[in-house]
Scaffold this motif. Structure first.
Motif, mmCIF file in Angstrom:
data_model
loop_
_atom_site.group_PDB
_atom_site.id
_atom_site.type_symbol
_atom_site.label_atom_id
_atom_site.label_comp_id
_atom_site.label_asym_id
_atom_site.label_seq_id
_atom_site.Cartn_x
_atom_site.Cartn_y
_atom_site.Cartn_z
ATOM 1 N N PRO A 131 34.648 31.388 -0.505
ATOM 2 C CA PRO A 131 34.240 32.643 0.110
ATOM 3 C C PRO A 131 34.163 33.775 -0.908
ATOM 4 O O PRO A 131 34.850 33.766 -1.919
ATOM 5 C CB PRO A 131 35.332 32.926 1.152
ATOM 6 C CG PRO A 131 36.473 32.070 0.773
ATOM 7 C CD PRO A 131 35.928 30.918 -0.002
ATOM 8 N N ARG A 132 33.311 34.758 -0.631
ATOM 9 C CA ARG A 132 33.118 35.871 -1.551
ATOM 10 C C ARG A 132 34.173 36.954 -1.396
ATOM 11 O O ARG A 132 34.241 37.873 -2.186
ATOM 12 C CB ARG A 132 31.735 36.484 -1.361
ATOM 13 C CG ARG A 132 30.631 35.542 -1.771
ATOM 14 C CD ARG A 132 29.296 36.260 -1.778
ATOM 15 N NE ARG A 132 28.224 35.332 -2.049
ATOM 16 C CZ ARG A 132 27.818 34.995 -3.276
ATOM 17 N NH1 ARG A 132 28.406 35.512 -4.309
ATOM 18 N NH2 ARG A 132 26.835 34.144 -3.439
ATOM 19 N N THR A 133 34.965 36.892 -0.384
ATOM 20 C CA THR A 133 36.015 37.892 -0.154
ATOM 21 C C THR A 133 37.369 37.219 -0.277
ATOM 22 O O THR A 133 37.496 36.017 -0.068
ATOM 23 C CB THR A 133 35.885 38.532 1.229
ATOM 24 O OG1 THR A 133 35.944 37.510 2.220
ATOM 25 C CG2 THR A 133 34.565 39.284 1.366
ATOM 26 N N GLY B 222 40.408 22.811 -4.120
ATOM 27 C CA GLY B 222 39.488 23.834 -3.653
ATOM 28 C C GLY B 222 38.785 24.515 -4.812
ATOM 29 O O GLY B 222 38.741 23.998 -5.933
ATOM 30 N N ARG B 223 38.228 25.683 -4.514
ATOM 31 C CA ARG B 223 37.399 26.375 -5.490
ATOM 32 C C ARG B 223 37.764 27.847 -5.549
ATOM 33 O O ARG B 223 38.254 28.409 -4.581
ATOM 34 C CB ARG B 223 35.934 26.218 -5.093
ATOM 35 C CG ARG B 223 35.476 24.770 -5.097
ATOM 36 C CD ARG B 223 34.134 24.589 -4.476
ATOM 37 N NE ARG B 223 33.113 25.317 -5.217
ATOM 38 C CZ ARG B 223 31.828 25.046 -5.167
ATOM 39 N NH1 ARG B 223 31.387 24.069 -4.419
ATOM 40 N NH2 ARG B 223 30.959 25.745 -5.849
ATOM 41 N N ALA B 224 37.515 28.471 -6.699
ATOM 42 C CA ALA B 224 37.731 29.909 -6.882
ATOM 43 C C ALA B 224 36.496 30.499 -7.549
ATOM 44 O O ALA B 224 36.090 30.049 -8.615
ATOM 45 C CB ALA B 224 38.968 30.156 -7.743
ATOM 46 N N ARG C 236 41.037 25.764 -10.041
ATOM 47 C CA ARG C 236 40.090 26.005 -8.952
ATOM 48 C C ARG C 236 38.784 26.604 -9.478
ATOM 49 O O ARG C 236 37.705 26.304 -8.973
ATOM 50 C CB ARG C 236 40.708 26.917 -7.890
ATOM 51 C CG ARG C 236 41.795 26.251 -7.089
ATOM 52 C CD ARG C 236 42.160 27.004 -5.830
ATOM 53 N NE ARG C 236 42.352 28.429 -5.998
ATOM 54 C CZ ARG C 236 43.516 29.012 -6.273
ATOM 55 N NH1 ARG C 236 44.597 28.283 -6.425
ATOM 56 N NH2 ARG C 236 43.589 30.321 -6.390
ATOM 57 N N ARG C 237 38.866 27.440 -10.524
ATOM 58 C CA ARG C 237 37.652 28.006 -11.121
ATOM 59 C C ARG C 237 36.822 26.908 -11.786
ATOM 60 O O ARG C 237 35.607 26.889 -11.681
ATOM 61 C CB ARG C 237 38.025 29.090 -12.138
ATOM 62 C CG ARG C 237 36.857 29.696 -12.841
ATOM 63 C CD ARG C 237 35.995 30.532 -11.912
ATOM 64 N NE ARG C 237 34.701 30.734 -12.526
ATOM 65 C CZ ARG C 237 33.543 30.477 -11.948
ATOM 66 N NH1 ARG C 237 33.503 30.061 -10.706
ATOM 67 N NH2 ARG C 237 32.422 30.659 -12.574
#
Length: 122
Positions: A117-119, A16-18, A73-74
């Motif tokens: 997501p931003r939150t 995933g992503r961060a 993830r980043r």
């Protein structure tokens, strides 16, 4: 604080992503906690309470995997492979290059999926 807890809830999630906010807020709280534990350990050593000095390494071991996971993830969020983390092995240039990657803006869509997501999730 929600970002920090969100990373800990996704303890070993390397896929995933961060977003930048998630990574840097986690890093900020992590650094503040490490500084506080180092101070407590130094006070404990001065007051002849050596068990307080064990809090620092215990915390570092506890957050090792979440820290690696959020970094991977980043890197995914910027379109880089998680293996790019090993740039830190290269003296001087590697950590600087990794810092540039971690501070880079997010890609909207890449091979690791849509933007995170931003939150905080949770």
């Amino acid at each position: 604080m929600d970002w920090y807890l969100a990373v800990l809830k996704n303890y070993a999630g390397f896929s995933g992503r961060a977003r930048r906010t998630e990574y840097w807020m986690y890093t900020l709280f992590n650094v503040l906690i490490v500084i506080a534990l180092a101070i407590v350990g130094a006070i404990g050593a001065a007051a002849d309470l050596p068990f307080l000095a064990f809090l620092y390494p215990l915390y570092l071991m506890a957050v090792l995997i979440p820290s690696l996971a959020v970094t991977v993830r980043r890197l995914h969020d910027t379109g880089k492979s998680g293996w790019m983390y090993f740039l830190v092995i290269i003296p001087l240039i590697g950590p600087i290059l990794l810092l540039v990657f971690l501070a880079s803006p997010s890609d909207d869509v890449n091979q690791y999926g849509n933007a995170a997501p931003r939150t905080p999730v949770g």
